[in-house]
Structure formats: C-alpha cells, structure tokens
Design a protein around this motif. Structure first.
Motif, short mmCIF file in Angstrom:
data_model
loop_
_atom_site.label_atom_id
_atom_site.label_comp_id
_atom_site.label_asym_id
_atom_site.label_seq_id
_atom_site.Cartn_x
_atom_site.Cartn_y
_atom_site.Cartn_z
N ARG A 1 0.84 -1.20 0.00
CA ARG A 1 0.00 0.00 0.00
C ARG A 1 0.87 1.25 0.00
NH1 ARG A 1 -4.51 1.54 4.53
NH2 ARG A 1 -5.13 3.50 3.62
N GLY A 2 1.95 1.21 0.75
CA GLY A 2 2.87 2.34 0.78
C GLY A 2 3.52 2.59 -0.57
N ARG A 3 3.92 1.51 -1.24
CA ARG A 3 4.53 1.67 -2.56
C ARG A 3 3.53 2.22 -3.56
NH1 ARG A 3 6.83 -3.32 -1.03
NH2 ARG A 3 5.31 -4.47 -2.29
N MET A 4 2.30 1.75 -3.51
CA MET A 4 1.28 2.25 -4.45
C MET A 4 0.97 3.73 -4.15
SD MET A 4 0.84 -0.07 -6.57
CE MET A 4 -0.62 0.30 -7.48
N THR A 5 0.99 4.10 -2.88
CA THR A 5 0.74 5.50 -2.52
C THR A 5 1.87 6.40 -3.01
OG1 THR A 5 -0.48 4.74 -0.58
CG2 THR A 5 0.21 7.02 -0.59
N ILE A 6 3.11 5.92 -2.88
CA ILE A 6 4.24 6.70 -3.38
C ILE A 6 4.16 6.83 -4.90
CG2 ILE A 6 6.76 6.68 -3.68
CD1 ILE A 6 6.90 5.46 -0.84
N LEU A 7 3.78 5.75 -5.57
CA LEU A 7 3.62 5.81 -7.02
C LEU A 7 2.54 6.82 -7.41
CD1 LEU A 7 4.14 4.65 -9.88
CD2 LEU A 7 2.33 3.00 -9.39
N ALA A 8 1.41 6.80 -6.71
CA ALA A 8 0.34 7.77 -6.98
C ALA A 8 0.82 9.19 -6.73
CB ALA A 8 -0.89 7.45 -6.13
N ALA A 9 1.61 9.39 -5.66
CA ALA A 9 2.11 10.73 -5.34
C ALA A 9 3.04 11.25 -6.43
CB ALA A 9 2.84 10.70 -4.00
N VAL A 10 3.92 10.40 -6.93
CA VAL A 10 4.85 10.83 -7.99
C VAL A 10 4.09 11.15 -9.27
CG1 VAL A 10 6.73 10.01 -9.47
CG2 VAL A 10 6.83 9.63 -7.01
N ILE A 11 3.15 10.28 -9.64
CA ILE A 11 2.36 10.54 -10.85
C ILE A 11 1.54 11.82 -10.70
CG2 ILE A 11 0.44 9.67 -12.25
CD1 ILE A 11 1.57 6.86 -11.72
N GLY A 12 0.93 12.02 -9.52
CA GLY A 12 0.17 13.24 -9.29
C GLY A 12 1.04 14.49 -9.35
N LEU A 13 2.23 14.40 -8.78
CA LEU A 13 3.15 15.54 -8.79
C LEU A 13 3.55 15.90 -10.22
CD1 LEU A 13 4.94 17.55 -7.17
CD2 LEU A 13 6.72 15.80 -7.27
N ILE A 14 3.92 14.90 -10.99
CA ILE A 14 4.36 15.16 -12.36
C ILE A 14 3.21 15.68 -13.22
CG2 ILE A 14 5.21 14.05 -14.47
CD1 ILE A 14 6.86 12.21 -12.61
N ALA A 15 2.06 15.02 -13.14
CA ALA A 15 0.91 15.44 -13.95
C ALA A 15 0.44 16.83 -13.55
CB ALA A 15 -0.22 14.44 -13.82
N GLY A 16 0.35 17.10 -12.25
CA GLY A 16 -0.08 18.42 -11.80
C GLY A 16 0.90 19.51 -12.19
N PHE A 17 2.20 19.20 -12.12
CA PHE A 17 3.20 20.19 -12.50
C PHE A 17 3.12 20.49 -13.99
CE2 PHE A 17 7.48 21.55 -13.73
CZ PHE A 17 7.65 22.59 -12.84
N LEU A 18 2.93 19.45 -14.80
CA LEU A 18 2.85 19.67 -16.25
C LEU A 18 1.59 20.41 -16.65
CD1 LEU A 18 4.18 16.26 -17.58
CD2 LEU A 18 5.37 18.46 -17.55
N LEU A 19 0.49 20.18 -15.95
CA LEU A 19 -0.77 20.81 -16.32
C LEU A 19 -0.95 22.20 -15.74
CD1 LEU A 19 -3.21 17.78 -16.02
CD2 LEU A 19 -2.34 18.84 -18.11
N ASP A 20 -0.43 22.42 -14.50
CA ASP A 20 -0.77 23.68 -13.84
C ASP A 20 0.38 24.30 -13.05
OD1 ASP A 20 -2.75 25.58 -13.54
OD2 ASP A 20 -3.37 24.81 -11.59
N GLY A 21 1.61 23.86 -13.23
CA GLY A 21 2.74 24.47 -12.56
C GLY A 21 2.96 23.91 -11.16
N PRO A 22 3.80 24.59 -10.37
CA PRO A 22 4.18 24.07 -9.05
C PRO A 22 2.99 23.90 -8.08
CG PRO A 22 5.62 25.86 -9.70
CD PRO A 22 4.54 25.80 -10.71
N LEU A 23 2.09 24.87 -8.04
CA LEU A 23 0.93 24.74 -7.15
C LEU A 23 0.05 23.57 -7.55
CD1 LEU A 23 -0.71 25.82 -4.78
CD2 LEU A 23 -1.91 27.29 -6.42
N GLY A 24 -0.16 23.40 -8.84
CA GLY A 24 -0.93 22.26 -9.33
C GLY A 24 -0.26 20.94 -9.00
#
Length: 120
Positions: free
Chosen positions: A13-36
C-alpha cells in the motif's frame, strides 16, 4: 484512485501510494505548474489511501470477487479524470466526496471497536 484499486495493505500500500504521489506531482506540475503539482500530489495520496482501504475492506467481505470491485472503482476513476478535464472546478466536489468517505469509514471503524477499548 487507480493505484488504490488493488486494495493492498502494508508495504505494498505504501509503494502504491508513493507511485500515486509521484504521478500526481508530475501530472499536476505539467498541467498547472508548481501549485498544481503540490495539490495533485496531496489529492493522489489521499485518494489512493481512501480507495485502497475501501477496496480492501470490500474484497475481504466479498471473498474472491474483489476483482469486480477494483474494476468498478477503476471505471469511476476514469469518469473522475474525464470530469477533471472537462469541468476542472468540479474536482472540488470529488475531493469533498473522498474526504467524506474517508472520515465516515474511520468513524465507523472507531465505533465498531469502541467496546473492545473499554475492556482494556
């Protein structure tokens, strides 16, 4: 949400959560910058934790039919992605629904085990 459809617990569960966090960070950064990026990271972690707990509990009660629950949650996640792309402000409603789901499951678990704490 998709990372949580596996319904894992413990280190998986921890590994999947870290994976989700990394994907969310990258996708949010690409779509809406640092705050996103930061907001997407927080949303991905929260969604993964709530959904994995929900799928794990449902599959434990259901037995071997847990794959269908994961499939339905994956379909719901794709609907959420479509809503987020078409109507970005509607994501607030989805975040509130996930928060309500997580809080209500936590309260229900606390009430379920309240009698056992009294016996200690």
């Amino acid at each position: 949400m998709l990372a949580g459809t596996t319904g894992t617990h413990g280190s998986a569960r921890g590994r999947m959560t870290i994976l989700a966090a990394v994907i969310g960070l990258i996708a949010g950064f690409l779509l809406d910058g640092p705050l996103g990026g930061v907001l997407a990271l927080l949303g991905a972690v929260a969604a993964c934790l709530v959904i994995s707990d929900l799928v794990f509990g449902a599959s434990r009660r259901e037995g071997s039919g847990g794959g269908a629950i994961g499939f339905l949650v994956a379909l719901a996640a794709l609907v959420v992605v479509a809503i987020a792309l078409l109507v970005p402000i509607a994501v607030i409603v989805i975040v509130l629904a996930l928060a309500w789901l997580g809080i209500s499951r936590h309260r229900r678990a606390q009430r379920k085990h309240a009698g056992l704490r009294v016996l200690r």
